[in-house]
Design a protein around this motif. Structure first.
Motif, PDB file in Angstrom:
ATOM      1  N   ARG A 151       0.835  -1.216   0.000  1.00 25.58           N
ATOM      2  CA  ARG A 151       0.000   0.000   0.000  1.00 25.58           C
ATOM      3  C   ARG A 151       0.863   1.257   0.000  1.00 25.58           C
ATOM      4  NH1 ARG A 151      -3.395  -2.946   3.595  1.00 25.58           N
ATOM      5  NH2 ARG A 151      -2.367  -1.975   5.399  1.00 25.58           N
ATOM      6  N   ALA A 152       2.060   1.127   0.585  1.00 23.37           N
ATOM      7  CA  ALA A 152       3.000   2.259   0.591  1.00 23.37           C
ATOM      8  C   ALA A 152       3.850   2.297  -0.677  1.00 23.37           C
ATOM      9  CB  ALA A 152       3.896   2.176   1.827  1.00 23.37           C
ATOM     10  N   LYS A 153       3.454   1.514  -1.691  1.00 21.42           N
ATOM     11  CA  LYS A 153       4.066   1.535  -3.029  1.00 21.42           C
ATOM     12  C   LYS A 153       5.412   0.831  -3.106  1.00 21.42           C
ATOM     13  CE  LYS A 153       0.573   4.084  -4.314  1.00 21.42           C
ATOM     14  NZ  LYS A 153      -0.570   3.451  -4.990  1.00 21.42           N
ATOM     15  N   ALA A 154       5.630  -0.183  -2.237  1.00 24.27           N
ATOM     16  CA  ALA A 154       6.817  -1.021  -2.419  1.00 24.27           C
ATOM     17  C   ALA A 154       6.713  -1.732  -3.765  1.00 24.27           C
ATOM     18  CB  ALA A 154       6.923  -2.049  -1.299  1.00 24.27           C
ATOM     19  N   ALA A 155       7.839  -1.905  -4.441  1.00 31.55           N
ATOM     20  CA  ALA A 155       7.829  -2.556  -5.755  1.00 31.55           C
ATOM     21  C   ALA A 155       7.554  -4.048  -5.630  1.00 31.55           C
ATOM     22  CB  ALA A 155       9.166  -2.329  -6.454  1.00 31.55           C
ATOM     23  N   GLN A 156       8.095  -4.668  -4.602  1.00 26.41           N
ATOM     24  CA  GLN A 156       7.927  -6.105  -4.403  1.00 26.41           C
ATOM     25  C   GLN A 156       8.244  -6.441  -2.956  1.00 26.41           C
ATOM     26  OE1 GLN A 156       9.416  -8.902  -7.449  1.00 26.41           O
ATOM     27  NE2 GLN A 156      10.496  -9.995  -5.816  1.00 26.41           N
ATOM     28  N   VAL A 157       7.544  -7.426  -2.425  1.00 31.93           N
ATOM     29  CA  VAL A 157       7.804  -7.886  -1.062  1.00 31.93           C
ATOM     30  C   VAL A 157       8.007  -9.395  -1.087  1.00 31.93           C
ATOM     31  CG1 VAL A 157       6.956  -8.042   1.303  1.00 31.93           C
ATOM     32  CG2 VAL A 157       6.405  -6.030  -0.080  1.00 31.93           C
ATOM     33  N   ASP A 158       9.141  -9.847  -0.564  1.00 30.91           N
ATOM     34  CA  ASP A 158       9.429 -11.263  -0.367  1.00 30.91           C
ATOM     35  C   ASP A 158       9.522 -11.536   1.132  1.00 30.91           C
ATOM     36  OD1 ASP A 158       9.618 -12.006  -3.144  1.00 30.91           O
ATOM     37  OD2 ASP A 158      11.583 -11.035  -3.204  1.00 30.91           O
ATOM     38  N   VAL A 159       9.582 -12.808   1.481  1.00 37.84           N
ATOM     39  CA  VAL A 159       9.587 -13.223   2.886  1.00 37.84           C
ATOM     40  C   VAL A 159      10.722 -14.212   3.120  1.00 37.84           C
ATOM     41  CG1 VAL A 159       8.346 -14.665   4.560  1.00 37.84           C
ATOM     42  CG2 VAL A 159       7.144 -12.826   3.360  1.00 37.84           C
ATOM     43  N   LEU A 160      11.467 -13.996   4.208  1.00 40.78           N
ATOM     44  CA  LEU A 160      12.524 -14.918   4.615  1.00 40.78           C
ATOM     45  C   LEU A 160      12.365 -15.214   6.103  1.00 40.78           C
ATOM     46  CD1 LEU A 160      15.117 -16.505   4.039  1.00 40.78           C
ATOM     47  CD2 LEU A 160      16.412 -14.391   4.378  1.00 40.78           C
ATOM     48  N   VAL A 161      12.209 -16.496   6.429  1.00 41.71           N
ATOM     49  CA  VAL A 161      12.010 -16.909   7.821  1.00 41.71           C
ATOM     50  C   VAL A 161      13.020 -17.991   8.180  1.00 41.71           C
ATOM     51  CG1 VAL A 161       9.545 -16.359   7.789  1.00 41.71           C
ATOM     52  CG2 VAL A 161      10.294 -18.675   7.217  1.00 41.71           C
ATOM     53  N   PHE A 162      13.173 -18.202   9.481  1.00 42.54           N
ATOM     54  CA  PHE A 162      14.045 -19.298   9.915  1.00 42.54           C
ATOM     55  C   PHE A 162      13.366 -20.641   9.665  1.00 42.54           C
ATOM     56  CE2 PHE A 162      15.095 -22.291  13.403  1.00 42.54           C
ATOM     57  CZ  PHE A 162      16.365 -22.637  12.953  1.00 42.54           C
ATOM     58  N   ALA A 163      12.106 -20.789  10.072  1.00 46.96           N
ATOM     59  CA  ALA A 163      11.411 -22.079   9.946  1.00 46.96           C
ATOM     60  C   ALA A 163      10.022 -21.869   9.395  1.00 46.96           C
ATOM     61  CB  ALA A 163      11.348 -22.780  11.297  1.00 46.96           C
ATOM     62  N   ARG A 164       9.515 -22.867   8.686  1.00 47.14           N
ATOM     63  CA  ARG A 164       8.142 -22.805   8.221  1.00 47.14           C
ATOM     64  C   ARG A 164       7.460 -24.133   8.491  1.00 47.14           C
ATOM     65  NH1 ARG A 164       6.226 -21.499   3.065  1.00 47.14           N
ATOM     66  NH2 ARG A 164       4.384 -22.527   3.915  1.00 47.14           N
ATOM     67  N   VAL A 165       6.175 -24.054   8.801  1.00 52.05           N
ATOM     68  CA  VAL A 165       5.371 -25.254   8.988  1.00 52.05           C
ATOM     69  C   VAL A 165       5.141 -25.896   7.629  1.00 52.05           C
ATOM     70  CG1 VAL A 165       3.107 -26.122   9.694  1.00 52.05           C
ATOM     71  CG2 VAL A 165       4.280 -24.398  11.080  1.00 52.05           C
ATOM     72  N   VAL A 166       5.410 -27.184   7.540  1.00 58.37           N
ATOM     73  CA  VAL A 166       5.180 -27.940   6.307  1.00 58.37           C
ATOM     74  C   VAL A 166       4.195 -29.049   6.631  1.00 58.37           C
ATOM     75  CG1 VAL A 166       6.194 -29.356   4.487  1.00 58.37           C
ATOM     76  CG2 VAL A 166       7.479 -27.416   5.437  1.00 58.37           C
TER      77      VAL A 166
END
Length: 265
Positions: free
Chosen positions: A247-262
């Protein structure tokens, strides 16, 4: 006269250096004494360990996420379905963020690491966890303009004294050279703990909870941002953060986490 004046300056310089060295030693004495009295224990199995909190046996039990995985959500595949094949989750309910990557699956050892970092003041775990994240998110970081840790509400931050996502972001900043900007995103509304909530309840819980600081709009506009967090469960919190940044006009947003539920199939 200059020749006669130089020895006192040299002696003074050596004395200052010696005094600084003594101060450094004295500052570390309590930590050294504690390390001798209480050797570091593995955060998972409680066995004595040299290093950063995880013994070799528990490190081997961590389930690192490697290819093949969904190029959108980073969910590991049990077999290689071919290039650009998306997971069912990415097709059925695509998030606001573009891509997600995680270092490990959220199993017993990963859960212990996350809880120790988040609730038990084990900030010594952040360097190892952050390095694993930087490795897992190499392709995201290579294209990123900034890192933004998921913020805590000020009341929760006051109780915990630090933000675990911010601690991980600072390590990744050192590893990748991409600047971390914790002040960009704010949690403007206190929310319930997500633990125990359904997927729909999680989404409702964090709706409207995040906002880009008004004086940071220009920092976000047109930038490629990587959100940093410890765990990806349903993705509701990270999705809400990504929407605020977009909404603040970022061109792209990605996500990096330590762990994810699979989820097992």
């Amino acid at each position: 006269m200059d020749a006669e004046a130089s020895p006192p300056r040299s002696i003074s310089s050596h004395l200052r250096g010696a005094l600084q060295a003594c101060r450094s030693v004295m500052a570390h004495l309590p930590r050294l004494a504690l390390d001798v009295a209480l050797p570091t224990l593995c955060v998972s199995c409680r066995e004595p360990v040299d290093g950063e909190g995880v013994c070799a046996a528990c490190w081997a039990r961590l389930s690192f996420i490697e290819r093949p995985y969904c190029p959108r959500l980073g969910i590991p595949f049990v077999y290689d379905p071919g290039p650009d094949m998306l997971s069912m989750e990415a097709i059925a309910s695509p998030p606001a963020y573009q891509r997600a990557r995680a270092a490990v699956r959220y199993d017993d050892v990963a859960r212990t690491l996350v809880h120790a970092l988040k609730y038990q003041d084990r900030t010594d775990l952040a360097p190892a966890m952050g390095r694993w994240m930087a490795r897992a998110g190499g392709e995201l970081l290579a294209e990123a303009d900034m890192l933004v840790p998921v913020p805590l509400h000020w009341r929760r931050a006051w109780r915990r004294r630090y933000n675990q996502s911010g601690a991980l972001a600072r390590i990744i900043e050192r590893q990748s050279g991409v600047k971390a900007k914790a002040e960009v995103l704010r949690r403007v509304r206190a929310t319930e703990q997500q633990i125990g909530l359904s997927r729909a309840q999680r989404a409702t819980n964090v709706q409207g909870a995040f906002q880009v600081s008004p004086d940071r709009q220009a920092d976000v506009q047109g930038r490629r941002i990587v959100l940093i967090d410890d765990v990806l469960t349903s993705g509701a919190t990270l999705d809400a953060c990504a929407r605020a940044l977009l909404r603040a006009k970022a061109a792209q947003v990605d996500v990096l986490v330590f762990a994810r539920v699979v989820e097992s199939r």
